[in-house]
Design a protein around this motif. Structure first.
Motif, PDB file in Angstrom:
ATOM      1  N   GLU A  89       0.743  -1.482  -0.265  1.00  0.00           N
ATOM      2  CA  GLU A  89      -0.450   0.273  -0.013  1.00  0.00           C
ATOM      3  C   GLU A  89       0.455   1.267  -0.197  1.00  0.00           C
ATOM      4  O   GLU A  89       2.085   0.944   0.799  1.00  0.00           O
ATOM      5  N   VAL A  90       0.334   2.764  -1.136  1.00  0.00           N
ATOM      6  CA  VAL A  90       1.358   3.530  -0.401  1.00  0.00           C
ATOM      7  C   VAL A  90       0.576   4.702  -0.120  1.00  0.00           C
ATOM      8  O   VAL A  90      -0.602   4.725  -0.124  1.00  0.00           O
ATOM      9  N   VAL A  91       0.716   5.142   0.689  1.00  0.00           N
ATOM     10  CA  VAL A  91      -0.039   6.495   1.319  1.00  0.00           C
ATOM     11  C   VAL A  91       0.679   7.743   0.871  1.00  0.00           C
ATOM     12  O   VAL A  91       2.194   7.344   0.980  1.00  0.00           O
ATOM     13  N   ALA A  92       0.436   8.683   0.412  1.00  0.00           N
ATOM     14  CA  ALA A  92       0.770   9.866   0.580  1.00  0.00           C
ATOM     15  C   ALA A  92      -0.016  11.279   1.233  1.00  0.00           C
ATOM     16  O   ALA A  92      -0.787  11.039   1.427  1.00  0.00           O
ATOM     17  N   LYS A  93       1.020  12.343   1.057  1.00  0.00           N
ATOM     18  CA  LYS A  93       0.347  13.263   1.708  1.00  0.00           C
ATOM     19  C   LYS A  93       1.379  14.841   1.401  1.00  0.00           C
ATOM     20  O   LYS A  93       2.353  14.432   1.387  1.00  0.00           O
ATOM     21  N   ASP A  94       0.216  15.241   1.055  1.00  0.00           N
ATOM     22  CA  ASP A  94       1.190  16.370   0.571  1.00  0.00           C
ATOM     23  C   ASP A  94       1.151  18.206   1.668  1.00  0.00           C
ATOM     24  O   ASP A  94       0.577  17.978   2.463  1.00  0.00           O
ATOM     25  N   LEU A  95       2.171  18.063   1.854  1.00  0.00           N
ATOM     26  CA  LEU A  95       2.503  19.812   2.667  1.00  0.00           C
ATOM     27  C   LEU A  95       3.489  20.560   2.759  1.00  0.00           C
ATOM     28  O   LEU A  95       3.914  20.730   1.436  1.00  0.00           O
ATOM     29  N   ILE A  96       2.970  21.469   3.385  1.00  0.00           N
ATOM     30  CA  ILE A  96       3.567  22.466   3.154  1.00  0.00           C
ATOM     31  C   ILE A  96       5.274  23.557   3.690  1.00  0.00           C
ATOM     32  O   ILE A  96       5.790  23.048   4.909  1.00  0.00           O
ATOM     33  N   VAL A  97       6.382  23.889   3.007  1.00  0.00           N
ATOM     34  CA  VAL A  97       7.400  23.766   3.459  1.00  0.00           C
ATOM     35  C   VAL A  97       7.482  24.297   4.433  1.00  0.00           C
ATOM     36  O   VAL A  97       7.197  25.711   4.159  1.00  0.00           O
ATOM     37  N   ARG A  98       7.463  24.908   5.839  1.00  0.00           N
ATOM     38  CA  ARG A  98       7.910  26.041   6.883  1.00  0.00           C
ATOM     39  C   ARG A  98       9.520  26.560   6.787  1.00  0.00           C
ATOM     40  O   ARG A  98       8.766  27.984   7.059  1.00  0.00           O
ATOM     41  N   GLY A  99      10.184  25.557   6.481  1.00  0.00           N
ATOM     42  CA  GLY A  99      11.853  26.380   7.133  1.00  0.00           C
ATOM     43  C   GLY A  99      12.366  25.606   6.097  1.00  0.00           C
ATOM     44  O   GLY A  99      12.150  24.004   6.054  1.00  0.00           O
ATOM     45  N   ILE A 100      13.920  26.192   5.768  1.00  0.00           N
ATOM     46  CA  ILE A 100      14.150  25.083   5.650  1.00  0.00           C
ATOM     47  C   ILE A 100      15.772  25.329   6.942  1.00  0.00           C
ATOM     48  O   ILE A 100      16.507  26.430   7.930  1.00  0.00           O
ATOM     49  N   VAL A 101      16.133  24.421   7.346  1.00  0.00           N
ATOM     50  CA  VAL A 101      17.152  23.779   8.560  1.00  0.00           C
ATOM     51  C   VAL A 101      18.784  23.440   7.937  1.00  0.00           C
ATOM     52  O   VAL A 101      18.556  22.342   7.020  1.00  0.00           O
ATOM     53  N   LYS A 102      18.973  23.764   8.446  1.00  0.00           N
ATOM     54  CA  LYS A 102      21.297  23.680   7.903  1.00  0.00           C
ATOM     55  C   LYS A 102      22.240  23.518   8.628  1.00  0.00           C
ATOM     56  O   LYS A 102      22.011  24.693  10.038  1.00  0.00           O
ATOM     57  N   SER A 103      22.777  22.398   9.350  1.00  0.00           N
ATOM     58  CA  SER A 103      24.064  22.474   9.979  1.00  0.00           C
ATOM     59  C   SER A 103      24.655  21.701   9.633  1.00  0.00           C
ATOM     60  O   SER A 103      24.977  21.157   8.520  1.00  0.00           O
ATOM     61  N   LYS A 104      25.949  21.333  10.175  1.00  0.00           N
ATOM     62  CA  LYS A 104      27.035  20.611   9.987  1.00  0.00           C
ATOM     63  C   LYS A 104      26.679  19.352   9.897  1.00  0.00           C
ATOM     64  O   LYS A 104      27.859  18.427   9.796  1.00  0.00           O
ATOM     65  N   VAL A 105      26.018  18.970  10.816  1.00  0.00           N
ATOM     66  CA  VAL A 105      25.434  18.207  11.025  1.00  0.00           C
ATOM     67  C   VAL A 105      24.810  17.078   9.993  1.00  0.00           C
ATOM     68  O   VAL A 105      23.938  17.491   9.859  1.00  0.00           O
ATOM     69  N   ASP A 106      24.908  16.064   9.721  1.00  0.00           N
ATOM     70  CA  ASP A 106      24.488  15.371   8.324  1.00  0.00           C
ATOM     71  C   ASP A 106      23.129  15.131   8.970  1.00  0.00           C
ATOM     72  O   ASP A 106      21.654  15.310   7.462  1.00  0.00           O
ATOM     73  N   GLN A 107      23.123  14.584  10.308  1.00  0.00           N
ATOM     74  CA  GLN A 107      21.827  13.668  10.109  1.00  0.00           C
ATOM     75  C   GLN A 107      20.894  15.186  10.623  1.00  0.00           C
ATOM     76  O   GLN A 107      18.787  14.706  10.807  1.00  0.00           O
ATOM     77  N   VAL A 108      20.861  16.486  10.325  1.00  0.00           N
ATOM     78  CA  VAL A 108      20.086  17.484  10.507  1.00  0.00           C
ATOM     79  C   VAL A 108      19.633  18.271   9.386  1.00  0.00           C
ATOM     80  O   VAL A 108      18.240  18.086   8.472  1.00  0.00           O
ATOM     81  N   SER A 109      21.101  18.099   8.455  1.00  0.00           N
ATOM     82  CA  SER A 109      20.982  18.863   6.961  1.00  0.00           C
ATOM     83  C   SER A 109      20.418  18.023   5.788  1.00  0.00           C
ATOM     84  O   SER A 109      20.306  18.184   4.760  1.00  0.00           O
ATOM     85  N   THR A 110      21.084  16.959   5.830  1.00  0.00           N
ATOM     86  CA  THR A 110      20.076  15.430   4.920  1.00  0.00           C
ATOM     87  C   THR A 110      18.518  14.935   5.593  1.00  0.00           C
ATOM     88  O   THR A 110      18.371  14.254   4.992  1.00  0.00           O
ATOM     89  N   ARG A 111      18.119  15.428   6.671  1.00  0.00           N
ATOM     90  CA  ARG A 111      16.725  15.040   6.953  1.00  0.00           C
ATOM     91  C   ARG A 111      15.424  15.812   6.226  1.00  0.00           C
ATOM     92  O   ARG A 111      15.581  17.141   6.361  1.00  0.00           O
ATOM     93  N   LEU A 112      14.858  15.460   6.531  1.00  0.00           N
ATOM     94  CA  LEU A 112      13.645  16.284   6.444  1.00  0.00           C
ATOM     95  C   LEU A 112      12.298  15.422   7.668  1.00  0.00           C
ATOM     96  O   LEU A 112      12.259  14.933   8.496  1.00  0.00           O
ATOM     97  N   PHE A 113      11.992  16.933   8.564  1.00  0.00           N
ATOM     98  CA  PHE A 113      11.232  16.866   9.841  1.00  0.00           C
ATOM     99  C   PHE A 113       9.462  17.286  10.168  1.00  0.00           C
ATOM    100  O   PHE A 113       9.000  18.124   9.445  1.00  0.00           O
ATOM    101  N   VAL A 114       8.343  16.692  10.477  1.00  0.00           N
ATOM    102  CA  VAL A 114       7.650  16.650  10.726  1.00  0.00           C
ATOM    103  C   VAL A 114       7.270  16.511  12.360  1.00  0.00           C
ATOM    104  O   VAL A 114       8.340  16.127  13.006  1.00  0.00           O
ATOM    105  N   LEU A 115       5.964  17.418  12.818  1.00  0.00           N
ATOM    106  CA  LEU A 115       5.500  16.544  13.502  1.00  0.00           C
ATOM    107  C   LEU A 115       5.658  15.142  14.039  1.00  0.00           C
ATOM    108  O   LEU A 115       4.542  14.276  12.885  1.00  0.00           O
ATOM    109  N   ASP A 116       5.442  15.002  14.982  1.00  0.00           N
ATOM    110  CA  ASP A 116       6.001  13.155  14.895  1.00  0.00           C
ATOM    111  C   ASP A 116       4.578  12.577  15.381  1.00  0.00           C
ATOM    112  O   ASP A 116       3.945  11.739  15.270  1.00  0.00           O
TER     113      ASP A 116
END
Length: 432
Positions: A210-237
């Motif tokens: 099953e494929v689940v999908a949802k459209d979201l609005i980009v609220r912000g851009i996050v940038k860090s020298k930590v890859d786990q921040v700069s190469t991820r997407l973040f939403v509410l849990d």
């Protein structure tokens, strides 16, 4: 044969006379020359401490950012072969009530596809504006307590609890902001024409197809020298939980903030609590990839190699200074020997002089290192692409390097003095 007592008395007399001669010579020497020698010794000490400290600080800065910006002092992740941390609710209750845990941030993580263009279809032979990335569901308040997540927000606004429908995107996933945008890396697809206010589509395929999908609005851009921040997407849990078909109450990551010295003990306590349940429980140092630790070791070796060159330069400098000093005063040395001053006392006088230069230079170097350089680099780290470089220097390590510098300078000062004192007394007096 002289008795042991007589030899001891002779040695102590030589020390006292050597000390008197050294103090007299330092007082009567040019203040400019003395200051220059001390300055050279200080620079040598700084080379010993600062060069290796800055090289190691490049990697140590990335370790520090990893801990402060992602893992906390302890990071708990799913065990190998598992999709989640088993018994997560009970574990979170245990950690939340632990007296030594200052903050806790449980996170959901899921690999998903993100489509950056919803209206325009790709042209013929053109790849769609899509890429795979890991999406992380967070509680903004809890994440702020552990990593101060809001400081990574470069554009737009942060997520707010209860306001679903928004997403934060790591800068290295967007062509406009990515550090790799100009690199032609095969297989690297970055989102184009995506910015704050854009709409993106997240999609995931569950195990049943099953494929689940949802459209979201980009609220912000996050940038860090930590890859786990700069190469991820973040939403509410709470929003990411809807993409999980089962085990919505189980988490994939839990970051903990505690006292650094207590981290290992907390790992052991948490491991004991888990019992038969599976999870990977590590301190931030253990969670760092081994190749980065190898790089730190290599930089340390390289720094020591460069520092050894500074030691050689310092020893040659002291040798030349003492040698010239002794040569110009060869007649005076000959007269002292002629009136009964022992050659050993003359040698000790030059050894005490080199000891003075070494101690003063090391003291000045210690003062500059810990009163100026280390606080400066802590407040203004060197901006490298992968880390904020700091100066790594400990009092114990600095004292050891100061001891090495003193030993080298003492040897360098003793050798020319011995060479001159061995000259024939009459030849020295007559300048032959």
């Amino acid at each position: 044969m002289k008795s042991l007592r007589a030899l001891k008395k002779e040695f102590l007399n030589a020390l006292r006379v050597g000390w008197f001669l050294a103090v007299r010579q330092i007082r009567r020497s040019s203040k400019g020359t003395t200051a220059l020698i001390i300055f050279i010794m200080m620079l040598t000490f700084l080379n010993l401490v600062a060069v290796s400290g800055l090289l190691v600080g490049l990697i140590e800065g990335s370790f520090q950012q990893f801990r402060e910006g992602y893992s906390g002092e302890v990071i708990i992740t799913a065990a190998p072969g598992k999709d989640y941390i088993e018994n997560s609710p009970a574990l979170i209750n245990f950690l939340s009530s632990h007296p030594r845990v200052r903050a806790i941030s449980p996170r959901h993580t899921l690999g998903m596809q993100v489509l950056g263009t919803l209206t325009d279809l790709p042209k013929k032979n053109e790849r769609p504006n899509r890429m795979g990335a890991q999406i992380t569901g967070i509680d903004p308040y809890k994440e702020e307590d552990v990593t101060r997540f809001s400081r990574f927000l470069k554009y737009g606004e942060n997520l707010r609890p209860g306001e679903e429908g928004g997403i934060l995107i790591g800068a290295n996933l967007i062509k406009k902001y990515s550090s790799f945008a100009d690199a032609n890396i095969p297989g690297l697809d970055l989102l184009q024409d995506v910015d704050v206010g854009s709409k993106v589509r997240l999609s995931a395929t569950r195990k049943n197809g099953e494929v689940v999908a949802k459209d979201l609005i980009v609220r912000g851009i996050v940038k860090s020298k930590v890859d786990q921040v700069s190469t991820r997407l973040f939403v509410l849990d709470s929003e990411l939980e809807r993409f999980l078909a089962v085990n919505q109450e189980q988490y994939q990551e839990i970051a903990l903030k505690t006292d650094p010295d207590y981290a290992m003990a907390l790992v052991q306590e948490t491991t004991n609590f888990m019992g038969s349940y599976s999870a990977r429980i590590q301190t931030s140092e253990q969670a760092i990839p081994s190749f980065l630790r190898d790089v730190a070791s290599t930089f340390n070796i390289l720094g020591n190699a460069l520092s050894s060159i500074a030691l050689v330069v310092a020893s040659i400098t002291i040798f030349i200074v003492i040698f010239i000093n002794a040569v110009t005063k060869r007649k005076f040395i000959g007269i002292m020997k002629g009136i009964g001053i022992s050659p050993r006392a003359v040698q000790f006088s030059y050894v005490f002089q080199t000891l003075f230069y070494g101690l003063m230079g090391s003291a000045a170097g210690l003062l500059v290192t810990f009163a100026a350089l280390k606080p400066f680099f802590a407040a203004h780290p060197i901006d490298f692409p992968f880390s904020d470089g700091i100066l790594v220097a400990t009092p114990e390590g600095a004292v050891i390097r100061a001891g090495i510098l003193l030993v080298v300078t003492l040897i360098a000062g003793f050798m020319p003095a011995k060479m001159i004192v061995k000259k024939n007394t009459l030849d020295s007096i007559l300048g032959r």
